[in-house]
Design an enzyme around this catalytic site. Structure first.
Site, short mmCIF file in Angstrom:
data_model
loop_
_atom_site.label_atom_id
_atom_site.label_comp_id
_atom_site.label_asym_id
_atom_site.label_seq_id
_atom_site.Cartn_x
_atom_site.Cartn_y
_atom_site.Cartn_z
N TYR A 124 0.85 -1.38 -0.45
CA TYR A 124 -0.22 -0.31 0.15
C TYR A 124 1.17 1.09 0.03
O TYR A 124 0.28 2.28 -0.39
CB TYR A 124 -0.89 0.24 1.36
N LYS A 171 3.00 -15.50 4.14
CA LYS A 171 3.37 -15.97 3.40
C LYS A 171 5.27 -16.21 3.28
O LYS A 171 5.82 -16.07 2.04
CB LYS A 171 2.95 -15.32 1.42
N ASP A 205 -2.82 -18.50 2.77
CA ASP A 205 -3.85 -19.24 1.97
C ASP A 205 -4.28 -20.65 3.47
O ASP A 205 -5.63 -20.73 3.46
CB ASP A 205 -2.81 -20.08 1.28
#
Ligand code: NAD
Length: 349
Positions: A124, A171, A205
């Protein structure tokens, strides 16, 4: 004590929801001085920017704002007002609770999650460029300072609110450097809370699958910006959708309270949007101001009106408009406040 609060109604359904939230907050009997300032699409023609300096100035002065959603054109044009606000005021913690509500039909009835999303960096930062005509790059920035700060916020929140566990979401198996640093920072902070708050981590995930299968296993989640954005919509979906998901952007100098959802332009001006998320964001604001009793009254009133089932917004399967629902909640808040006054006066008599 009068609470001076910056009020930013926003775009699309924002103004209707802001009016609804103000009605409910005023029913608590607390005195507010609303400093209304406008941001969003309407300001571009007037000021050449959707975020006039007066908006930031007002929040810097009042240090607390209640904000409706603001439209961000996709692809080109202005940078997101929401992202700019969070970065300009260093509102580093985005707090998004998701709790099941009686009367809201969902697959689960025992979800009680708190998403703590890092709000200032990651993808961002807006650091993007084209590489020739057919490729583009976005730079993901993760720092130890921001990661430790958000993780510490999650643990302190857990301690202050009687929560048992913090789960760091990442991740790091693929982004070994950036997400690896986030995870390393979380582990460093977690060690300081050992024996007081449980800590674990999950790959994002897998986290999404687990939240859909067994959300009751999770408590406080701490995530970098992008995963936090996505997983908070997932969490909202578990408890009834975006219409009921409140949020807060908190920094050391200021705090801005706003729903998770956007400006839903297709519903603008139709008196059909659900104001619950902005009303509950207002309750989070009351807690931030130290008005816990009033905050609990607002939260209980929303829950009671929805559970009772007569005045329910359309996204939750009812037929009530924005104004009618807000009026029912405000009435319930006022009754609770009056009930306390009445029992006190009986006690004194
Ligand atoms: P959205 O949240 O506006 O809408 C997603 C879906 O949820 C739509 O079906 C919408 O009608 C519904 N919905 C949302 N809020 C609702 C409510 N209160 N009551 C009933 N239904 C509701 O998301 P979007 O369509 O992806 O985005 C629209 C605009 O909002 C975009 O310009 C986006 O950039 C902006 N946005 C702003 C914020 C913010 O101001 N913080 C957050 C998200 C999106």
């Amino acid at each position: 004590m009068i609470y001076t609060v910056t009020l930013i109604p926003g775009d699309g359904i924002g103004p209707e929801l802001a009016a609804a939230a103000v009605t409910v907050l005023e029913a608590t009997g607390l005195p507010f001085d609303w400093q209304r300032v406008d941001a969003g699409e309407s300001q571009i023609a007037l000021h050449g920017t959707p975020l006039p300096e007066a908006v930031l100035d007002s929040i810097r002065r009042t240090r607390v704002a209640l904000k409706g959603p603001i439209t961000t054109p996709i692809g080109e044009g202005f940078r997101s007002v929401n992202v700019t606000l969070r970065q300009a005021l260093d509102l580093y913690a985005n707090l998004r609770p998701a709790r099941s509500m009686k009367g809201v039909a969902t697959r689960y009835d025992d979800v009680d999650l708190v998403i703590v999303r890092e709000n200032t960096e990651d993808l961002y930062g807006g650091v993007e460029h084209r590489v020739g005509p057919d490729a583009a790059e976005s730079i993901k920035i993760i720092t130890r300072a921001a990661s430790e700060r958000i993780c510490r916020y999650a643990f302190e929140y857990a301690l202050a609110n009687g929560r048992r566990k913090v789960t760091a979401v990442h991740k790091a198996n693929i982004m070994k450097l950036s997400d690896g640093l986030f995870l390393e920072a979380c582990r460093t902070v977690a060690a300081q809370y050992e024996g007081r708050i449980e800590f674990e981590d999950r790959i994002v995930d897998n986290m999404c699958m687990q939240l859909v299968q067994k959300p009751e296993l999770y408590d406080v989640l701490v995530l970098p910006n992008l995963y936090g954005d996505i997983v908070s919509d997932l969490a909202a979906g578990l408890v009834g959708g975006l219409g009921v998901a409140p949020g807060a952007n908190i920094g050391d100098q200021a705090a801005v309270f706003e729903p998770v959802h956007g400006s839903a332009p297709k519903y603008a001006g139709l008196d059909v949007a659900n104001p619950t998320a902005l009303i509950l964001s207002g309750a989070m604001m009351l807690r931030h101001l130290g008005e816990t009793t009033a905050a609990v009254r607002v939260e209980n009133a929303v829950r009671e009106v929805i559970a009772e089932g007569r005045t329910v917004p359309r996204d939750l399967g009812g037929e009530s408009g924005t104004k009618a629902f807000a009026a029912a909640v405000a009435e319930q808040v006022a009754e609770q406040a009056a009930g306390v006054v009445a029992s006190h006066s009986t006690g004194h008599a």
